[in-house]
Motif scaffolding. Sequence first.
Motif, PDB file in Angstrom:
ATOM      1  N   LEU A   5       0.835  -1.203   0.000  1.00 21.72           N
ATOM      2  CA  LEU A   5       0.000   0.000   0.000  1.00 21.72           C
ATOM      3  C   LEU A   5       0.864   1.245   0.000  1.00 21.72           C
ATOM      4  O   LEU A   5       0.573   2.214  -0.731  1.00 21.72           O
ATOM      5  N   LEU A   6       1.938   1.224   0.791  1.00 20.49           N
ATOM      6  CA  LEU A   6       2.837   2.377   0.813  1.00 20.49           C
ATOM      7  C   LEU A   6       3.473   2.585  -0.564  1.00 20.49           C
ATOM      8  O   LEU A   6       3.592   3.729  -1.043  1.00 20.49           O
ATOM      9  N   GLY A   7       3.866   1.500  -1.205  1.00 19.79           N
ATOM     10  CA  GLY A   7       4.445   1.624  -2.543  1.00 19.79           C
ATOM     11  C   GLY A   7       3.466   2.195  -3.532  1.00 19.79           C
ATOM     12  O   GLY A   7       3.824   3.044  -4.368  1.00 19.79           O
ATOM     13  N   ARG A   8       2.224   1.761  -3.450  1.00 20.75           N
ATOM     14  CA  ARG A   8       1.221   2.294  -4.391  1.00 20.75           C
ATOM     15  C   ARG A   8       0.947   3.775  -4.116  1.00 20.75           C
ATOM     16  O   ARG A   8       0.732   4.562  -5.050  1.00 20.75           O
ATOM     17  N   LEU A   9       0.922   4.155  -2.847  1.00 21.17           N
ATOM     18  CA  LEU A   9       0.733   5.573  -2.520  1.00 21.17           C
ATOM     19  C   LEU A   9       1.888   6.417  -3.048  1.00 21.17           C
ATOM     20  O   LEU A   9       1.684   7.539  -3.537  1.00 21.17           O
ATOM     21  N   ILE A  10       3.087   5.867  -2.958  1.00 22.42           N
ATOM     22  CA  ILE A  10       4.244   6.606  -3.480  1.00 22.42           C
ATOM     23  C   ILE A  10       4.119   6.763  -4.995  1.00 22.42           C
ATOM     24  O   ILE A  10       4.313   7.858  -5.543  1.00 22.42           O
ATOM     25  N   ASP A  11       3.797   5.658  -5.652  1.00 24.99           N
ATOM     26  CA  ASP A  11       3.697   5.726  -7.116  1.00 24.99           C
ATOM     27  C   ASP A  11       2.612   6.699  -7.551  1.00 24.99           C
ATOM     28  O   ASP A  11       2.772   7.413  -8.552  1.00 24.99           O
ATOM     29  N   ARG A  12       1.513   6.725  -6.821  1.00 20.28           N
ATOM     30  CA  ARG A  12       0.372   7.532  -7.241  1.00 20.28           C
ATOM     31  C   ARG A  12       0.545   9.007  -6.879  1.00 20.28           C
ATOM     32  O   ARG A  12       0.211   9.883  -7.682  1.00 20.28           O
ATOM     33  N   HIS A  13       1.061   9.309  -5.688  1.00 18.54           N
ATOM     34  CA  HIS A  13       1.004  10.687  -5.188  1.00 18.54           C
ATOM     35  C   HIS A  13       2.363  11.379  -5.072  1.00 18.54           C
ATOM     36  O   HIS A  13       2.394  12.597  -4.890  1.00 18.54           O
TER      37      HIS A  13
END
Lengths: 158, 177
Positions: A5-13
């Motif tokens: 989830l942290l990785g996806r948040l980084i990629d997205r935002h």
Amino acid sequence: MDPDLLGRLIDRHAPALELFARQWCDTAEDVVQEAFVKLAGQHPLPDQPAAWLFRAVRNGAINAATASRRRRRYETQAAAIVAVWFKPDPAPEIEPDQAQAALAALPLEQREVIVAHLWGGLTFQQIAELVGSSSSSIHRRYQAGLATLRTQLGVQVS
Amino acid sequence: MTTPLEPDSTSHGDRTDLEQALGSLRPASRIQRDRILFRAGQQSAAPPQTGRFAVRLWPALAASLALVVLGQGVLLSRRPVKEIEVVYVQVPQPQALAPVAPEVLVQQAPAATRPQPWLDAPGPTASNRLSWQIIRYGLDALPSTPVAALAPTEKPLTAGQSLETNIPNLMNPGDPS
């Protein structure tokens, strides 16, 4: 916090957060990195991580800008850091340099709303809570900023 | 409804051409994804946050006590000095008392302590005279010879006569006791 989830948040935002932090300071990547590390230490996780991240980045960027001004007061040569806000695009509708210059010319109150809404994806209500204002006021700032940008970039927009 | 990854997707269809053109620009990013993940994992392995309170407690306590000591020192240095004030109080002098005649107490001595008249001079009898002599001069003044032995009718025994008189008694061993 779940690393996926942290990785996806980084990629997205992360890119939008970095652009958002650049409205105040030159050390945007450090501010964004600290915000993500703080988010990873939150127990429980905020209900709206994106809004939480934008709030953390805004506070961190304002603090970093204050510290940077204090530091530069004692420096003989301030480093002329000209950060590139947008990636180059081979077939752009708007030239990134022109967009950066037009955006940088806007007042900060309009800039932060446009960046948070256009690239951060926050709603006007979330931005209003972020900056401590009303949703209608935020919408007016957004429309005023767009009108200014349209005036300056009208020839480039197809 | 917004989600953590897509905060606002409702208004994308209503965007103007300018908004779509601006939104097509991709923000440049120098964020190092792996570094953030590494630091996040490093923080999750760090000791709990409760340790910070203990770490900051003692410096805060020491600083507050230092402030208290400093404040008391300032108060002590600025304390007004109390001057000694001498106050003379007029005290009325007492009037001279009239001399009081000493009271003479005459007490009659008890009869037992009064000297006996018969001790002033020896009595007419020999007993009276002997008593008077003892009272007056003590036992040392008595004559070495008993008064009875000085009777004029009897002669004192010599040592040989006394020994001869008592020989039978001395030679008799007597009955066993």
